[in-house]
Design a protein around this motif. Structure first.
Motif, PDB file in Angstrom:
ATOM      1  N   LEU A  89       6.903  -1.822  19.779  1.00  0.00           N
ATOM      2  CA  LEU A  89       6.722  -1.591  18.344  1.00  0.00           C
ATOM      3  C   LEU A  89       7.911  -2.144  17.577  1.00  0.00           C
ATOM      4  N   GLU A  90       7.647  -2.621  16.366  1.00  0.00           N
ATOM      5  CA  GLU A  90       8.726  -2.958  15.442  1.00  0.00           C
ATOM      6  C   GLU A  90       8.638  -1.936  14.315  1.00  0.00           C
ATOM      7  N   ILE A  91       9.724  -1.214  14.122  1.00  0.00           N
ATOM      8  CA  ILE A  91       9.753  -0.196  13.075  1.00  0.00           C
ATOM      9  C   ILE A  91      10.498  -0.802  11.883  1.00  0.00           C
ATOM     10  N   VAL A  92       9.803  -0.947  10.767  1.00  0.00           N
ATOM     11  CA  VAL A  92      10.418  -1.545   9.575  1.00  0.00           C
ATOM     12  C   VAL A  92      10.653  -0.448   8.538  1.00  0.00           C
ATOM     13  N   VAL A  93      11.845  -0.434   7.961  1.00  0.00           N
ATOM     14  CA  VAL A  93      12.147   0.485   6.866  1.00  0.00           C
ATOM     15  C   VAL A  93      12.425  -0.357   5.621  1.00  0.00           C
ATOM     16  N   ARG A  94      11.809   0.024   4.519  1.00  0.00           N
ATOM     17  CA  ARG A  94      11.973  -0.728   3.264  1.00  0.00           C
ATOM     18  C   ARG A  94      12.495   0.166   2.152  1.00  0.00           C
ATOM     19  N   ASN A  95      13.483  -0.338   1.419  1.00  0.00           N
ATOM     20  CA  ASN A  95      14.008   0.352   0.241  1.00  0.00           C
ATOM     21  C   ASN A  95      13.594  -0.344  -1.049  1.00  0.00           C
ATOM     22  N   ALA A  97      11.028  -3.659  -2.537  1.00  0.00           N
ATOM     23  CA  ALA A  97       9.902  -4.523  -2.155  1.00  0.00           C
ATOM     24  C   ALA A  97      10.373  -5.955  -1.944  1.00  0.00           C
ATOM     25  N   ALA A  98       9.928  -6.563  -0.848  1.00  0.00           N
ATOM     26  CA  ALA A  98      10.204  -7.976  -0.554  1.00  0.00           C
ATOM     27  C   ALA A  98       9.308  -8.375   0.606  1.00  0.00           C
ATOM     28  N   GLY A  99       9.155  -9.663   0.801  1.00  0.00           N
ATOM     29  CA  GLY A  99       8.441 -10.162   1.975  1.00  0.00           C
ATOM     30  C   GLY A  99       7.002  -9.695   2.037  1.00  0.00           C
ATOM     31  N   SER A 100       6.601  -9.211   3.219  1.00  0.00           N
ATOM     32  CA  SER A 100       5.175  -8.967   3.447  1.00  0.00           C
ATOM     33  C   SER A 100       4.607  -7.831   2.605  1.00  0.00           C
ATOM     34  N   ILE A 101       5.407  -6.831   2.242  1.00  0.00           N
ATOM     35  CA  ILE A 101       4.842  -5.741   1.420  1.00  0.00           C
ATOM     36  C   ILE A 101       4.545  -6.245   0.009  1.00  0.00           C
ATOM     37  N   TYR A 120       4.903   0.281  10.823  1.00  0.00           N
ATOM     38  CA  TYR A 120       4.873  -0.050  12.252  1.00  0.00           C
ATOM     39  C   TYR A 120       4.149  -1.374  12.466  1.00  0.00           C
ATOM     40  N   TYR A 121       4.707  -2.166  13.361  1.00  0.00           N
ATOM     41  CA  TYR A 121       4.067  -3.420  13.760  1.00  0.00           C
ATOM     42  C   TYR A 121       3.975  -3.429  15.280  1.00  0.00           C
ATOM     43  N   PHE A 122       2.885  -3.984  15.786  1.00  0.00           N
ATOM     44  CA  PHE A 122       2.697  -4.124  17.236  1.00  0.00           C
ATOM     45  C   PHE A 122       3.406  -5.395  17.672  1.00  0.00           C
ATOM     46  N   VAL A 174      17.793  -4.241   1.536  1.00  0.00           N
ATOM     47  CA  VAL A 174      16.414  -4.295   1.038  1.00  0.00           C
ATOM     48  C   VAL A 174      15.453  -3.725   2.074  1.00  0.00           C
ATOM     49  N   ASP A 175      15.551  -4.226   3.302  1.00  0.00           N
ATOM     50  CA  ASP A 175      14.715  -3.714   4.396  1.00  0.00           C
ATOM     51  C   ASP A 175      15.317  -4.148   5.726  1.00  0.00           C
ATOM     52  N   PHE A 176      14.783  -3.628   6.809  1.00  0.00           N
ATOM     53  CA  PHE A 176      15.244  -4.031   8.140  1.00  0.00           C
ATOM     54  C   PHE A 176      14.218  -3.625   9.186  1.00  0.00           C
ATOM     55  N   LYS A 177      14.379  -4.192  10.380  1.00  0.00           N
ATOM     56  CA  LYS A 177      13.463  -3.945  11.495  1.00  0.00           C
ATOM     57  C   LYS A 177      14.249  -3.397  12.682  1.00  0.00           C
ATOM     58  N   LEU A 178      13.717  -2.369  13.316  1.00  0.00           N
ATOM     59  CA  LEU A 178      14.364  -1.810  14.513  1.00  0.00           C
ATOM     60  C   LEU A 178      13.418  -1.878  15.707  1.00  0.00           C
ATOM     61  N   PRO A 199      21.716 -10.096  10.241  1.00  0.00           N
ATOM     62  CA  PRO A 199      20.980 -10.730   9.129  1.00  0.00           C
ATOM     63  C   PRO A 199      19.664 -11.378   9.566  1.00  0.00           C
ATOM     64  N   ASP A 200      19.424 -11.496  10.880  1.00  0.00           N
ATOM     65  CA  ASP A 200      18.112 -11.950  11.358  1.00  0.00           C
ATOM     66  C   ASP A 200      17.065 -10.856  11.182  1.00  0.00           C
ATOM     67  N   SER A 201      17.491  -9.598  11.233  1.00  0.00           N
ATOM     68  CA  SER A 201      16.526  -8.493  11.249  1.00  0.00           C
ATOM     69  C   SER A 201      16.608  -7.602  10.008  1.00  0.00           C
ATOM     70  N   CYS A 202      17.420  -8.020   9.034  1.00  0.00           N
ATOM     71  CA  CYS A 202      17.551  -7.245   7.788  1.00  0.00           C
ATOM     72  C   CYS A 202      17.348  -8.175   6.596  1.00  0.00           C
ATOM     73  N   ARG A 203      16.969  -7.617   5.451  1.00  0.00           N
ATOM     74  CA  ARG A 203      17.115  -8.364   4.193  1.00  0.00           C
ATOM     75  C   ARG A 203      18.321  -7.804   3.466  1.00  0.00           C
ATOM     76  N   LEU A 204      19.247  -8.671   3.146  1.00  0.00           N
ATOM     77  CA  LEU A 204      20.516  -8.277   2.534  1.00  0.00           C
ATOM     78  C   LEU A 204      20.741  -9.116   1.282  1.00  0.00           C
ATOM     79  N   PHE A 218      16.716 -19.098   5.713  1.00  0.00           N
ATOM     80  CA  PHE A 218      16.073 -20.034   6.642  1.00  0.00           C
ATOM     81  C   PHE A 218      14.568 -20.085   6.388  1.00  0.00           C
ATOM     82  N   ARG A 219      13.919 -18.888   6.314  1.00  0.00           N
ATOM     83  CA  ARG A 219      12.463 -18.857   6.128  1.00  0.00           C
ATOM     84  C   ARG A 219      12.050 -19.645   4.892  1.00  0.00           C
ATOM     85  N   ARG A 220      12.872 -19.541   3.812  1.00  0.00           N
ATOM     86  CA  ARG A 220      12.486 -20.132   2.514  1.00  0.00           C
ATOM     87  C   ARG A 220      13.250 -21.411   2.190  1.00  0.00           C
TER      88      ARG A 220
END
Ligand code: TMP
Ligand code: ASP
Length: 254
Positions: A89-95, A97-101, A120-122, A174-178, A199-204, A218-220
């Motif tokens: 599982l990838e657990i994402v926490v968002r504070n 809004a950005a990206g996929s949400i 949650y992401y599979f 902004v958000d991050f993935k655990l 910084p690969d797994s967070c938005r800062l 990098f993505r953009r």
């Protein structure tokens, strides 16, 4: 390094057999991928920076009592970690809004959320890590309900800790993935924080200018990716400014 047995190679890291049973060496590559590997580049020095930043954060989390897989940093690109069984599982926490949400729900990027949102992401590359609900996790047995409780509670504690840490550095989290893994302590099985926090797994975002200091550069195609990661390291006090680039470019691994 070449004599060690490779256990797994992912998009940004390689895992090698560790020196003791139950340990693993986690090697940070310079590779960056996005959109499930469709976009790829080598960003010189990224691995060195993520190794240092993730070490700094994991040590901070351990200091407030959050169990992690981190044991110690071995060199510029490697850290010794505890072997664990990764929960898929990838657990994402968002504070904010950005990206996929923002895309999925039509919320403008940068809009603060009314409260932290946990998603949650599979973890399944072939499927592009689809978003799932607790229903799916329970029904398919990907994690037990008590493990979910543990992961969500920990994710929110990590959010509080990281928000404070980055605010002190003039950065908005902004958000991050655990990711989490299972370990066995004698008879007891428990969940610990795994993977990396970088910084690969967070938005800062810079607190004042909202400049992106993370993998979205990098993505953009915003350029200066490694420079932004180095700025994060500098602001966290991990490396002195004039050391950052030199250290990031140092290919030494011993
Ligand atoms: P998202 O807005 O694309 O869903 O990303 C949410 C957060 O999770 C963001 O901080 C980037 C991070 N993330 C990863 O670490 N790995 C991934 O594969 C994805 C899609 C996002
Ligand atoms: N890590 C994912 C990939 O390599 C996606 C991302 O971080 O944007 O494709």
């Amino acid at each position: 390094m070449s004599r060690r047995k490779k256990i797994y190679e992912g998009k940004a890291k390689i895992l090698y057999e560790g020196p003791e049973p139950g340990t693993i060496v986690q090697y940070f590559k310079d590779d960056a991928t996005a959109f499930n590997g469709e976009k790829h580049a080598t960003l010189e020095g990224k691995g060195v920076l993520n190794n240092r930043i993730s070490e700094h954060i994991m040590l901070g989390l351990q200091r407030i009592g959050i169990p992690t897989h981190f044991i110690k940093r071995l060199n510029m690109r490697e850290q010794l970690i505890r072997q664990c069984e990764i929960i898929p599982l990838e657990i994402v926490v968002r504070n904010v809004a950005a990206g996929s949400i923002s895309k999925r729900l039509g919320i403008e990027e940068g809009q603060p959320l009314p409260r932290p949102i946990v998603e949650y992401y599979f973890k399944k590359d072939e499927l592009g890590d689809p978003m799932i609900s607790e229903e799916h996790i329970n029904a398919f047995g990907w994690a037990a309900p008590h493990e979910m409780d543990e992961m969500v509670t920990t994710a929110l504690r990590v959010n509080d800790f990281l928000s404070g840490l980055f605010t002190g550095a003039g950065i908005r989290l902004v958000d991050f993935k655990l990711e989490f893994g299972r370990v066995f302590d004698g008879e007891m099985q428990r969940v610990i924080l795994a993977d990396e926090i970088s910084p690969d797994s967070c938005r800062l975002w810079d607190m004042e200018s909202n400049e992106k200091l993370d993998k979205d550069r990098f993505r953009r195609d915003l350029g200066n990716v490694t420079e932004a990661y180095a700025e994060v390291a500098r602001r966290l006090g991990i490396m002195r400014q004039n050391n950052v680039v030199a250290v990031a470019n140092d290919e030494g691994t011993s």
